[in-house]
Scaffold this motif. Structure first.
Motif, PDB file in Angstrom:
ATOM      1  N   HIS A  24       0.821  -1.222   0.000  1.00 37.73           N
ATOM      2  CA  HIS A  24       0.000   0.000   0.000  1.00 37.73           C
ATOM      3  C   HIS A  24       0.854   1.271   0.000  1.00 37.73           C
ATOM      4  N   ASN A  25       0.680   2.080  -1.035  1.00 34.89           N
ATOM      5  CA  ASN A  25       1.460   3.314  -1.199  1.00 34.89           C
ATOM      6  C   ASN A  25       1.424   4.219   0.029  1.00 34.89           C
ATOM      7  N   ASP A  26       0.235   4.441   0.594  1.00 32.17           N
ATOM      8  CA  ASP A  26       0.134   5.374   1.726  1.00 32.17           C
ATOM      9  C   ASP A  26       0.965   4.873   2.912  1.00 32.17           C
ATOM     10  N   ASN A  27       0.951   3.556   3.148  1.00 33.50           N
ATOM     11  CA  ASN A  27       1.768   3.003   4.237  1.00 33.50           C
ATOM     12  C   ASN A  27       3.254   3.212   3.959  1.00 33.50           C
ATOM     13  N   THR A  39       4.112  -4.465 -10.617  1.00 32.69           N
ATOM     14  CA  THR A  39       3.070  -3.445 -10.788  1.00 32.69           C
ATOM     15  C   THR A  39       3.412  -2.466 -11.911  1.00 32.69           C
ATOM     16  N   ASP A  40       2.390  -1.864 -12.479  1.00 35.36           N
ATOM     17  CA  ASP A  40       2.617  -0.815 -13.497  1.00 35.36           C
ATOM     18  C   ASP A  40       3.250   0.431 -12.892  1.00 35.36           C
ATOM     19  N   GLU A  41       3.197   0.536 -11.556  1.00 40.57           N
ATOM     20  CA  GLU A  41       3.718   1.750 -10.910  1.00 40.57           C
ATOM     21  C   GLU A  41       5.228   1.904 -11.071  1.00 40.57           C
ATOM     22  N   VAL A  42       5.926   0.827 -11.466  1.00 44.50           N
ATOM     23  CA  VAL A  42       7.391   0.948 -11.661  1.00 44.50           C
ATOM     24  C   VAL A  42       7.708   1.944 -12.776  1.00 44.50           C
ATOM     25  N   PRO A  81       7.933   5.306  -2.263  1.00 45.13           N
ATOM     26  CA  PRO A  81       8.753   4.244  -1.652  1.00 45.13           C
ATOM     27  C   PRO A  81       8.256   2.860  -2.075  1.00 45.13           C
ATOM     28  N   TYR A  82       6.932   2.648  -2.088  1.00 44.40           N
ATOM     29  CA  TYR A  82       6.402   1.343  -2.531  1.00 44.40           C
ATOM     30  C   TYR A  82       6.874   0.995  -3.937  1.00 44.40           C
ATOM     31  N   SER A  83       6.620   1.891  -4.898  1.00 44.88           N
ATOM     32  CA  SER A  83       6.913   1.521  -6.293  1.00 44.88           C
ATOM     33  C   SER A  83       8.416   1.423  -6.534  1.00 44.88           C
ATOM     34  N   SER A 107      -1.888  -3.709 -13.699  1.00 46.62           N
ATOM     35  CA  SER A 107      -2.532  -2.461 -13.290  1.00 46.62           C
ATOM     36  C   SER A 107      -3.370  -2.698 -12.027  1.00 46.62           C
ATOM     37  N   ASN A 108      -4.157  -1.700 -11.612  1.00 47.43           N
ATOM     38  CA  ASN A 108      -4.931  -1.772 -10.357  1.00 47.43           C
ATOM     39  C   ASN A 108      -5.972  -2.880 -10.390  1.00 47.43           C
ATOM     40  N   ASN A 109      -5.906  -3.778  -9.404  1.00 41.87           N
ATOM     41  CA  ASN A 109      -6.865  -4.871  -9.301  1.00 41.87           C
ATOM     42  C   ASN A 109      -8.056  -4.477  -8.433  1.00 41.87           C
ATOM     43  N   VAL A 140      -9.418  -3.205   3.233  1.00 42.33           N
ATOM     44  CA  VAL A 140     -10.224  -1.975   3.291  1.00 42.33           C
ATOM     45  C   VAL A 140      -9.389  -0.692   3.265  1.00 42.33           C
ATOM     46  N   GLU A 141      -8.067  -0.805   3.273  1.00 42.17           N
ATOM     47  CA  GLU A 141      -7.224   0.396   3.119  1.00 42.17           C
ATOM     48  C   GLU A 141      -7.222   0.881   1.663  1.00 42.17           C
ATOM     49  N   LYS A 142      -7.523  -0.005   0.694  1.00 44.09           N
ATOM     50  CA  LYS A 142      -7.426   0.346  -0.724  1.00 44.09           C
ATOM     51  C   LYS A 142      -8.676   1.122  -1.179  1.00 44.09           C
ATOM     52  N   PHE A 143      -8.551   1.837  -2.289  1.00 44.03           N
ATOM     53  CA  PHE A 143      -9.562   2.825  -2.707  1.00 44.03           C
ATOM     54  C   PHE A 143     -10.991   2.276  -2.781  1.00 44.03           C
ATOM     55  N   PRO A 172     -12.506  -0.749  -1.862  1.00 47.53           N
ATOM     56  CA  PRO A 172     -13.098  -1.280  -0.621  1.00 47.53           C
ATOM     57  C   PRO A 172     -13.271  -0.215   0.459  1.00 47.53           C
ATOM     58  N   ARG A 173     -12.352   0.760   0.508  1.00 46.13           N
ATOM     59  CA  ARG A 173     -12.498   1.803   1.538  1.00 46.13           C
ATOM     60  C   ARG A 173     -13.799   2.569   1.343  1.00 46.13           C
ATOM     61  N   GLN A 174     -14.090   2.932   0.103  1.00 45.32           N
ATOM     62  CA  GLN A 174     -15.292   3.747  -0.136  1.00 45.32           C
ATOM     63  C   GLN A 174     -16.565   2.922   0.095  1.00 45.32           C
ATOM     64  N   LEU A 230     -11.961  11.397  -1.012  1.00 44.94           N
ATOM     65  CA  LEU A 230     -11.288  11.487  -2.315  1.00 44.94           C
ATOM     66  C   LEU A 230     -10.035  12.359  -2.183  1.00 44.94           C
ATOM     67  N   TYR A 231      -8.899  11.842  -2.665  1.00 48.33           N
ATOM     68  CA  TYR A 231      -7.638  12.587  -2.551  1.00 48.33           C
ATOM     69  C   TYR A 231      -7.533  13.652  -3.648  1.00 48.33           C
ATOM     70  N   GLY A 232      -6.955  14.804  -3.264  1.00 48.80           N
ATOM     71  CA  GLY A 232      -6.582  15.827  -4.248  1.00 48.80           C
ATOM     72  C   GLY A 232      -7.770  16.326  -5.037  1.00 48.80           C
ATOM     73  N   GLY A 281       3.343  13.158  -3.714  1.00 52.64           N
ATOM     74  CA  GLY A 281       3.923  12.481  -4.888  1.00 52.64           C
ATOM     75  C   GLY A 281       2.915  11.688  -5.707  1.00 52.64           C
ATOM     76  N   HIS A 282       1.635  11.939  -5.497  1.00 52.13           N
ATOM     77  CA  HIS A 282       0.533  11.154  -6.086  1.00 52.13           C
ATOM     78  C   HIS A 282       0.669  10.990  -7.611  1.00 52.13           C
ATOM     79  N   ASP A 283       0.836   9.773  -8.086  1.00 49.15           N
ATOM     80  CA  ASP A 283       0.923   9.519  -9.529  1.00 49.15           C
ATOM     81  C   ASP A 283      -0.377   9.947 -10.210  1.00 49.15           C
TER      82      ASP A 283
HETATM   83  O1  TDX Z   1      -9.260   6.879   0.272  1.00 42.77           O
HETATM   84  C1  TDX Z   1      -8.675   6.964  -0.807  1.00 42.77           C
HETATM   85  N1  TDX Z   1      -8.988   7.995  -1.650  1.00 42.77           N
HETATM   86  C2  TDX Z   1      -8.399   8.173  -2.863  1.00 42.77           C
HETATM   87  O2  TDX Z   1      -8.719   9.128  -3.591  1.00 42.77           O
HETATM   88  C3  TDX Z   1      -7.671   6.009  -1.228  1.00 42.77           C
HETATM   89  C4  TDX Z   1      -7.294   4.865  -0.327  1.00 42.77           C
HETATM   90  C5  TDX Z   1      -7.092   6.178  -2.462  1.00 42.77           C
HETATM   91  N2  TDX Z   1      -7.425   7.232  -3.268  1.00 42.77           N
HETATM   92  C6  TDX Z   1      -6.823   7.340  -4.603  1.00 42.77           C
HETATM   93  C7  TDX Z   1      -5.321   7.175  -4.689  1.00 42.77           C
HETATM   94  C8  TDX Z   1      -5.136   6.526  -6.050  1.00 42.77           C
HETATM   95  O3  TDX Z   1      -5.127   7.532  -7.063  1.00 42.77           O
HETATM   96  O4  TDX Z   1      -7.355   6.225  -5.349  1.00 42.77           O
HETATM   97  C9  TDX Z   1      -6.385   5.673  -6.247  1.00 42.77           C
HETATM   98  C10 TDX Z   1      -6.166   4.199  -5.920  1.00 42.77           C
HETATM   99  O5  TDX Z   1      -5.533   4.142  -4.651  1.00 42.77           O
HETATM  100  P1  TDX Z   1      -5.023   2.749  -4.014  1.00 42.77           P
HETATM  101  O6  TDX Z   1      -6.166   1.814  -3.892  1.00 42.77           O
HETATM  102  O7  TDX Z   1      -4.240   3.093  -2.792  1.00 42.77           O
HETATM  103  O8  TDX Z   1      -4.109   2.161  -5.183  1.00 42.77           O
HETATM  104  P2  TDX Z   1      -2.766   2.685  -5.923  1.00 42.77           P
HETATM  105  O9  TDX Z   1      -2.013   3.637  -5.078  1.00 42.77           O
HETATM  106  O10 TDX Z   1      -3.163   3.115  -7.305  1.00 42.77           O
HETATM  107  O11 TDX Z   1      -1.928   1.316  -5.974  1.00 42.77           O
HETATM  108  C11 TDX Z   1      -2.591   0.057  -6.282  1.00 42.77           C
HETATM  109  O12 TDX Z   1      -2.353  -0.324  -7.620  1.00 42.77           O
HETATM  110  C12 TDX Z   1      -1.052  -0.705  -7.962  1.00 42.77           C
HETATM  111  C13 TDX Z   1      -2.116  -1.049  -5.342  1.00 42.77           C
HETATM  112  O13 TDX Z   1      -2.348  -0.659  -3.988  1.00 42.77           O
HETATM  113  C14 TDX Z   1      -0.670  -1.368  -5.560  1.00 42.77           C
HETATM  114  O14 TDX Z   1      -0.282  -2.481  -4.751  1.00 42.77           O
HETATM  115  C15 TDX Z   1      -0.486  -1.739  -7.009  1.00 42.77           C
HETATM  116  O15 TDX Z   1       0.874  -1.937  -7.262  1.00 42.77           O
END
Ligand code: TDX
Ligand code: NAD
Length: 342
Positions: free
Chosen positions: A93-96, A131-134, A157-159, A186-188, A195-198, A200-202, A214-216, A283-285
């Motif tokens: 997880h990127n945020d971690n 991951t595609d993040e590389v 740091p993750y990527s 890509s993103n699965n 539930v930390e990921k986008f 499932p969190r929502q 929602l970020y940014g 650093g948000h991609d």
């Molecule tokens: O609450 C949130 N709000 C939000 O806007 C969260 C948790 C995320 N986001 C955004 C950040 C990203 O642009 O949503 C997008 C997806 O976020 P994540 O689920 O954290 O995924 P991402 O950072 O894109 O990375 C995922 O895809 C590539 C996986 O977690 C990685 O393991 C994988 O390599």
């Protein structure tokens, strides 16, 4: 299905990280679709690993080993006798990784190194999940997609630890002749994602009466693929991919975060503006996009889950029906996000 001539036909595989999201979906896929294959799951059961993810797997099809991929002595006991390692285990997880990068360097870099060394000692085939993040990110208005020849340019740091692990695999192929392949996906999305990921969190926020976050500016684009399509691609690469090659996995699923969030809100009967804008990820991609044409051309792989709305409905239904699975992790996850202002 009978193996074609020249095809690699493993009967005994190790799946690292098999108690996590994508690893467990892969284990279920193998058990359902490859009847002659025995799976050994090697997993440290970190906060992201969950034995319940392997519920329903018949005991005679799977052995579970609770352990750390950085433990070379454990690998000496577990690896001999297996045909292949499919390496999913990671801090993911990127945020971690922004809050604390140390476990990412240890598991993703040191752990991959220890597995490569074990494969070298016992002449075991290796498939590395990346991951595609590389490749870093693309601008929103750039028509380009990532290909296998896009230069590495990781942002977080993750990527950067995933990019490092890819480089180790390439070096072990070239220097030691290790039989290895790499896939960058890509993103699965799908069932059993933490539930930390986008997504499932929502969904779980809405189920708990918390406003989605929602970020940014919400315009960042991710390229979504159903985890089952990822599993099938990994099997195709493991059994028919060319040694030393990298394959990109994606399903032409580019969507902005705000579009995905509004689709979730709509499907869960909420107002489209019923969410909070929160602090952006440092650093948000901006955008990820995969060109999967090499995988399609060489191995004939095609995504099956091409209807995102249908996949989202099934994923929402899974979280509704499995509250016991996520309830425990939800509070700790939201407390951590609150401390980060997210
Ligand atoms: O609450 C949130 N709000 C939000 O806007 C969260 C948790 C995320 N986001 C955004 C950040 C990203 O642009 O949503 C997008 C997806 O976020 P994540 O689920 O954290 O995924 P991402 O950072 O894109 O990375 C995922 O895809 C590539 C996986 O977690 C990685 O393991 C994988 O390599
Ligand atoms: P996850 O966080 O859900 O699961 C990771 C699993 O690895 C957990 O079961 C955890 O217990 C285990 N693990 C962690 N450290 C370990 C260690 N030191 N030893 C043994 N096991 C350990 O991750 P995920 O989202 O399922 O991702 C799996 C793989 O796929 C990762 O390599 C990730 O980089 C890659 N990937 C993920 C995505 C995505 O969208 N989630 C996309 C492309 C690639």
């Amino acid at each position: 299905m009978a193996a074609q001539q020249g095809e690699f036909a493993p009967t005994s595989i190790i799946v690292t990280g098999g108690a996590g999201f994508i690893g467990s979906n892969f284990v279920h896929w193998v058990v359902e679709n490859q009847p002659g294959v025995h799976v050994t799951v090697l997993d440290a059961l970190t906060y992201a690993g969950n034995m319940a993810n392997l519920d329903g797997i018949p005991a005679d099809r799977m052995t579970f080993v609770h352990g750390d991929i950085c433990d070379a002595e454990l690998l000496d006991r577990v690896v001999p006798g297996h045909d292949a390692i499919i390496h999913f285990a990671a801090e993911s997880h990127n945020d971690n990784s922004i809050a604390d990068p140390a476990p990412f360097v240890r598991t993703n870099v040191e752990g991959t190194f220890q597995l490569l060394e074990a494969c070298r000692r016992y002449d075991v085939r290796f498939h590395h999940i990346s991951t595609d993040e590389v490749y870093g990110d693309l601008a929103l208005d750039d028509p380009a997609r990532f290909t296998e020849s896009t230069p590495y340019h990781p942002s977080s740091p993750y990527s950067s630890t995933k990019a490092s692990s890819d480089m180790l695999v390439r070096a072990w192929v070239r220097t030691y002749g290790l039989r290895a392949t790499i896939s960058n996906c890509s993103n699965n999305y799908g069932p059993r994602q933490h539930v930390e990921k986008f997504i499932p969190r929502q969904i779980t926020n809405i189920l708990c009466g918390i406003r989605p976050k929602l970020y940014g500016d919400g315009r960042n684009v991710r390229d979504w693929i159903h985890t089952e399509d990822h599993s099938r691609a990994v099997w195709d690469i493991l059994t028919r991919g060319r040694i030393g090659e990298t394959y990109l996995i994606g399903a032409y699923g580019e969507r902005s975060n705000i579009d995905v969030l509004r689709a979730i809100l709509q499907r869960m009967g909420k107002d489209p503006d019923d969410f909070d804008w929160v602090r952006d990820r440092p650093g948000h991609d901006r955008r990820y996009a995969i060109d999967p044409s090499k995988l399609m051309r060489e191995l004939g792989w095609r995504p099956v889950h091409t209807d995102f709305s249908e996949g989202l409905d099934a994923t929402i239904a899974w979280y509704r029906d499995n509250e016991g699975w996520w309830r425990g992790a939800k509070r700790a996850t939201e407390e951590r996000y609150a401390r980060q202002g997210q």
